[in-house]
Design an enzyme around this catalytic site. Structure first.
Site, PDB file in Angstrom:
ATOM      1  N   HIS A 324       0.834  -1.210   0.000  1.00  0.00           N
ATOM      2  CA  HIS A 324       0.000   0.000   0.000  1.00  0.00           C
ATOM      3  C   HIS A 324       0.866   1.256   0.000  1.00  0.00           C
ATOM      4  CE1 HIS A 324      -3.662   2.336   1.358  1.00  0.00           C
ATOM      5  NE2 HIS A 324      -2.704   3.121   1.834  1.00  0.00           N
ATOM      6  N   GLU A 325       1.871   1.293   0.880  1.00  0.00           N
ATOM      7  CA  GLU A 325       2.709   2.497   0.970  1.00  0.00           C
ATOM      8  C   GLU A 325       3.588   2.660  -0.268  1.00  0.00           C
ATOM      9  OE1 GLU A 325       1.825   4.543   3.072  1.00  0.00           O
ATOM     10  OE2 GLU A 325       0.685   3.218   4.387  1.00  0.00           O
ATOM     11  N   HIS A 328       1.515   4.388  -2.809  1.00  0.00           N
ATOM     12  CA  HIS A 328       1.501   5.850  -2.692  1.00  0.00           C
ATOM     13  C   HIS A 328       2.734   6.460  -3.361  1.00  0.00           C
ATOM     14  CE1 HIS A 328      -2.067   6.602  -0.420  1.00  0.00           C
ATOM     15  NE2 HIS A 328      -1.679   5.940   0.665  1.00  0.00           N
ATOM     16  N   HIS A 334      -6.133   6.713  -2.576  1.00  0.00           N
ATOM     17  CA  HIS A 334      -7.194   5.934  -1.948  1.00  0.00           C
ATOM     18  C   HIS A 334      -8.473   5.982  -2.789  1.00  0.00           C
ATOM     19  CE1 HIS A 334      -5.025   7.012   2.053  1.00  0.00           C
ATOM     20  NE2 HIS A 334      -4.552   5.890   1.557  1.00  0.00           N
TER      21      HIS A 334
END
Length: 515
Positions: A324-325, A328, A334
């Site tokens: 997930h990070e 980014h 999101h």
């Protein structure tokens, strides 16, 4: 592409690895009732689990790690009394560090096919006698974690007691690369790209698990599985791991700033380590953190490609915060219900579905205050289905397209001194392939007149030298000739062609990655 290879059955036989079934339940009672009391006194990994509110009921068990091999086709997972589940292998490989990764699907509901069912999966990592893994069964999560004093913890995770996904710090938006991949670009036309990740960890993070390398390997393996599930043409490669000398503050924004900083007196040496490892991205694992993770921004540059992640959220368990990070840092946002900004890509959001079948993709937040959707290891994409439902939309929810658009930018933070296997090399000078070897027959000239003359527009795919007449795990195999994967299996969806016109026709410039 096995239908193209029937003429080479003899060569396949040289590389074939026979199947093996499991030898009984993977877990057994460890010993008597005093085990928990002794572990509470002496085992830091046990204490970290016991103190984590999300780590609910758990047993201390003996795990038969010897069952987890690349040849093992099925494993019996006795997750709880009266809950036997059979896992069938989808993929297995050995990492360069020597650990075995085993991906499987759970068969209770008749799951079939080469891709994971989003809510019935297992990933195990074997490091000697230690197993680190996650099981996702009918919406419930189970952790397998080795203890430091022997035995393993088998944990039923209470996902609603995990911290929030990201920290509260506002993430700046970094100028993004131009969108060069359209919504309709065929996957076969998108070359695979290697992104190298350096993982650091605190002493507290290391003490919280019986095998920190196993947990890191699990995080990388799950991230790569998510890419493969979603048509993301990235191979995340573990560049290196090391412990930092740093006392966690518990504040994600503070610890990330100190991890990223180059001359503030905190963890400054990681930057020279990053250079020596040629790592594009850096991740710091911590034990005590106010969120599951935090990235430096929506997008990144060479100097900001860093994130911090909480150990208990890094893998599986309704979070997948490691991937997930990194998402980014590659400009993924999101779901729009949580994040309405369309900068820099209006299609760059995660996807959340609240009606049946309810699910959310890697970048999507859950409903609040009442959870409504389980996170699955897929990036939003209108071209992936779950129970017949698209996992994204063309206009708004296509994180897979974002990652494919930005992968070469992030992979270019450290320009390689040579071209890795599967990369594209020009034909003009001495080969720049790290292996010194190009895939036979992969040469393609965009201007046919250059063939045999100037070679100015001609390129070739870097290949993997054969070992005992076979292509090893992770290597690049051409689709037509008699070279063969030693596993006899290629990674699903890894096929691509230097000349797109070869796809589905003569396959001349097409390759695949060996499992």
């Amino acid at each position: 592409m096995s239908t193209l290879k029937t003429a080479f059955a003899a060569a396949l036989a040289l590389c074939f690895i026979t199947s093996a079934a499991s030898a009984g339940p993977l877990f057994a009672p460890f010993d008597d009732g005093s085990t928990h009391a002794r572990a509470a006194l002496f085992d830091t990994a046990y204490r970290a689990l016991a103190q984590d509110p999300a780590m609910g009921n758990f047993q201390i068990v003996a795990a038969d790690a010897a069952q987890v091999t690349r040849r093992t086709r099925t494993i019996s997972l006795n997750l709880a009394p009266g809950l036997p589940v059979i896992a069938q292998q989808v993929d297995s490989y050995r990492t360069k560090e020597g650990l075995i990764v085993w991906h499987g699907i759970l068969l209770d509901n008749g799951v079939k096919g080469s891709l994971f069912n989003p809510i019935n999966t297992v990933t195990l990592v074997r490091n000697g006698k230690k197993l680190t893994g996650n099981v996702h069964y009918e919406g419930e999560w189970y952790h397998v974690r080795p203890l430091r004093q022997g035995g393993h913890a088998l944990i039923a995770v209470e996902i609603n007691r995990l911290p929030a996904d990201d920290g509260d710090a506002l993430m700046p938006v970094v100028p993004a690369p131009a969108d060069q991949i359209s919504a309709t670009t065929p996957l076969a036309a998108i070359a695979r790209t290697v992104i190298r990740v350096m993982v650091n960890y605190t002493a507290s993070a290391a003490a919280s698990t019986g095998d920190i390398l196993g947990l890191i390997t699990l995080a990388v393996a799950e991230t790569n599985q998510g890419y493969n599930n979603s048509g993301v043409q990235i191979d995340l490669q573990l560049a290196g791991t090391s412990q930092v000398t740093y006392s966690e503050t518990g504040a994600s924004s503070t610890d990330l700033a100190r991890y990223r900083g180059t001359s503030d007196g905190y963890m400054d040496s990681i930057h020279s380590t990053r250079t020596s490892l040629t790592a594009d991205v850096g991740i710091l694992l911590e034990n005590n953190l106010d969120a599951c993770g935090l990235a430096s921004g929506i997008g990144s540059t060479y100097s900001t490609a860093f994130a911090v992640v909480k150990v208990s959220c890094a893998t599986g368990t309704n979070r997948y915060s490691f991937g997930h990070e990194i998402g980014h840092l590659q400009w993924a946002r999101h779901n729009p219900e949580t994040d309405s900004s369309n900068s820099p890509y209006p299609f760059g959001h995660g996807y959340r579905r609240t009606s049946s079948p309810a699910f959310r993709t890697i970048m999507a937040y859950d409903c609040s205050p009442t959870p409504c959707a389980t996170r699955v290891n897929y990036w939003s994409s209108p071209y992936r289905l779950y129970s017949g439902v698209a996992m994204g939309t063309v206009a708004t929810h296509n994180n897979a397209r974002v990652l494919n658009t930005t992968k070469t930018t992030v992979a270019g933070f450290f320009a390689p001194t040579c071209i890795p296997d599967g990369g594209v090399d020009d034909v003009l000078s001495a080969t720049s392939c790290c292996s010194g070897y190009a895939v036979p027959g992969s040469t393609y000239c965009s201007n046919p007149a250059d063939w045999g003359n100037s070679w100015a527009s001609c390129k070739q795919i870097c290949g993997t030298p054969l070992v005992n007449n076979c292509v090893p795990s992770g290597g690049i195999d051409d689709i037509l000739s008699n070279t063969r994967c030693s596993s006899n299996v290629s990674v699903a969806g890894s096929e691509w062609c230097l000349d797109q016109a070869d796809w589905g026709t003569d396959w001349k410039t097409c390759v695949q990655t060996c499992q």
